[in-house]
Design a protein around this motif. Structure first.
Motif, PDB file in Angstrom:
ATOM      1  N   LYS A  25      31.413  40.228  39.337  1.00  0.00           N
ATOM      2  CA  LYS A  25      30.352  41.007  39.986  1.00  0.00           C
ATOM      3  C   LYS A  25      30.694  41.124  41.456  1.00  0.00           C
ATOM      4  CE  LYS A  25      26.022  40.327  37.493  1.00  0.00           C
ATOM      5  NZ  LYS A  25      25.506  41.609  37.187  1.00  0.00           N
ATOM      6  N   LEU A  26      30.605  42.344  41.962  1.00  0.00           N
ATOM      7  CA  LEU A  26      30.913  42.623  43.354  1.00  0.00           C
ATOM      8  C   LEU A  26      29.756  43.390  43.974  1.00  0.00           C
ATOM      9  CD1 LEU A  26      34.567  43.706  43.184  1.00  0.00           C
ATOM     10  CD2 LEU A  26      33.608  42.827  45.264  1.00  0.00           C
ATOM     11  N   GLN A  27      29.489  43.123  45.228  1.00  0.00           N
ATOM     12  CA  GLN A  27      28.507  43.946  45.919  1.00  0.00           C
ATOM     13  C   GLN A  27      29.156  44.627  47.116  1.00  0.00           C
ATOM     14  OE1 GLN A  27      25.130  41.569  46.997  1.00  0.00           O
ATOM     15  NE2 GLN A  27      26.280  40.151  48.233  1.00  0.00           N
ATOM     16  N   THR A  43      22.957  60.194  48.266  1.00  0.00           N
ATOM     17  CA  THR A  43      22.134  61.184  47.592  1.00  0.00           C
ATOM     18  C   THR A  43      22.238  60.953  46.091  1.00  0.00           C
ATOM     19  OG1 THR A  43      22.584  62.740  49.373  1.00  0.00           O
ATOM     20  CG2 THR A  43      21.770  63.671  47.311  1.00  0.00           C
ATOM     21  N   GLU A  44      21.105  61.025  45.410  1.00  0.00           N
ATOM     22  CA  GLU A  44      21.092  60.789  43.966  1.00  0.00           C
ATOM     23  C   GLU A  44      22.095  61.704  43.268  1.00  0.00           C
ATOM     24  OE1 GLU A  44      17.903  60.837  40.326  1.00  0.00           O
ATOM     25  OE2 GLU A  44      17.180  60.271  42.316  1.00  0.00           O
ATOM     26  N   PRO A 103      21.417  53.914  41.342  1.00  0.00           N
ATOM     27  CA  PRO A 103      22.203  54.762  42.233  1.00  0.00           C
ATOM     28  C   PRO A 103      22.533  54.110  43.578  1.00  0.00           C
ATOM     29  CG  PRO A 103      19.931  55.503  42.175  1.00  0.00           C
ATOM     30  CD  PRO A 103      20.059  54.407  41.170  1.00  0.00           C
ATOM     31  N   GLY A 104      22.002  52.954  43.861  1.00  0.00           N
ATOM     32  CA  GLY A 104      22.272  52.276  45.131  1.00  0.00           C
ATOM     33  C   GLY A 104      20.989  52.074  45.912  1.00  0.00           C
ATOM     34  N   CYS A 120      25.822  47.199  43.546  1.00  0.00           N
ATOM     35  CA  CYS A 120      26.402  46.092  42.786  1.00  0.00           C
ATOM     36  C   CYS A 120      27.232  46.659  41.632  1.00  0.00           C
ATOM     37  CB  CYS A 120      25.293  45.187  42.259  1.00  0.00           C
ATOM     38  SG  CYS A 120      25.916  43.742  41.389  1.00  0.00           S
ATOM     39  N   LEU A 121      28.417  46.080  41.421  1.00  0.00           N
ATOM     40  CA  LEU A 121      29.327  46.520  40.369  1.00  0.00           C
ATOM     41  C   LEU A 121      29.703  45.357  39.459  1.00  0.00           C
ATOM     42  CD1 LEU A 121      31.916  48.430  42.604  1.00  0.00           C
ATOM     43  CD2 LEU A 121      30.131  49.473  41.215  1.00  0.00           C
TER      44      LEU A 121
END
Length: 182
Positions: A25-27, A43-44, A103-104, A120-121
């Motif tokens: 997990k990465l942020q 932007t979405e 979306p962030g 987060c990924l």
């Protein structure tokens, strides 16, 4: 006893399928100096661009890759899906990354000048080494709530004028880093 025997029969390198890769997990941490502006966010529907490396062989992919929270691609040999599925050109391993935080998250005026997580990924077999700050962003004027869109931060800064608040607005001092989450 039995586990040691299995380790000698099946060394880790023999498992080249992404489902056997350890998930990391990465942020994405972001920092900027916001002047009279808040709620800065992608932007979405816009893409996130990363330079990535294969964690199996260390090869850095020659071009930035893009991820979108709205896009889901199937994983081979699995019922799962991810925002990015990429085969390493050097070792031929299938690697993946998935956006797990929607979306962030917006970066707000209270955080100005401080690093804050915005994405987060979940990564399997690959690791982002750099986030390219590009694509469309949007934000609001802190005084007026005026909506600003099509903000381009690829040059490292942005400035405009908030007519409703009769004041200049700007974003500068942009920095980013990637951090593993334990």
């Amino acid at each position: 006893g039995e586990l040691k025997d299995l380790d000698s029969k099946f060394p880790k390198s023999s498992f080249s399928s992404p489902q056997f890769d350890k998930m990391v997990k990465l942020q994405v941490l972001f920092k900027a100096d916001l002047e009279n502006i808040t709620n800065l966010k992608k932007t979405e529907g816009s893409e996130w661009y990363f330079r990535v490396k294969c964690t199996n062989c260390g090869e850095i992919h020659e071009k930035p890759v893009s991820l979108s929270a709205e896009r889901k691609l199937p994983l081979k040999g699995s019922r799962g899906e991810a925002s990015l599925v990429l085969t390493c050109k050097l070792c031929k391993r299938e690697n993946s990354a998935d956006i797990v935080s929607g979306p962030g998250r917006a970066y707000n005026a209270a955080e100005t000048g401080k690093f804050a997580p915005i994405l987060c990924l979940d990564c399997r077999g690959l690791e982002p080494v750099e986030w390219e700050v590009r694509g469309d962003f949007e934000a609001q004027g802190t005084e007026s709530g005026t909506h600003f869109e099509d903000i381009d931060l690829s040059d490292g800064d942005w400035a405009d004028y908030d007519e409703a608040a009769k004041t200049s607005v700007s974003i500068g001092g942009i920095a980013q880093k990637l951090q593993k989450i334990k």
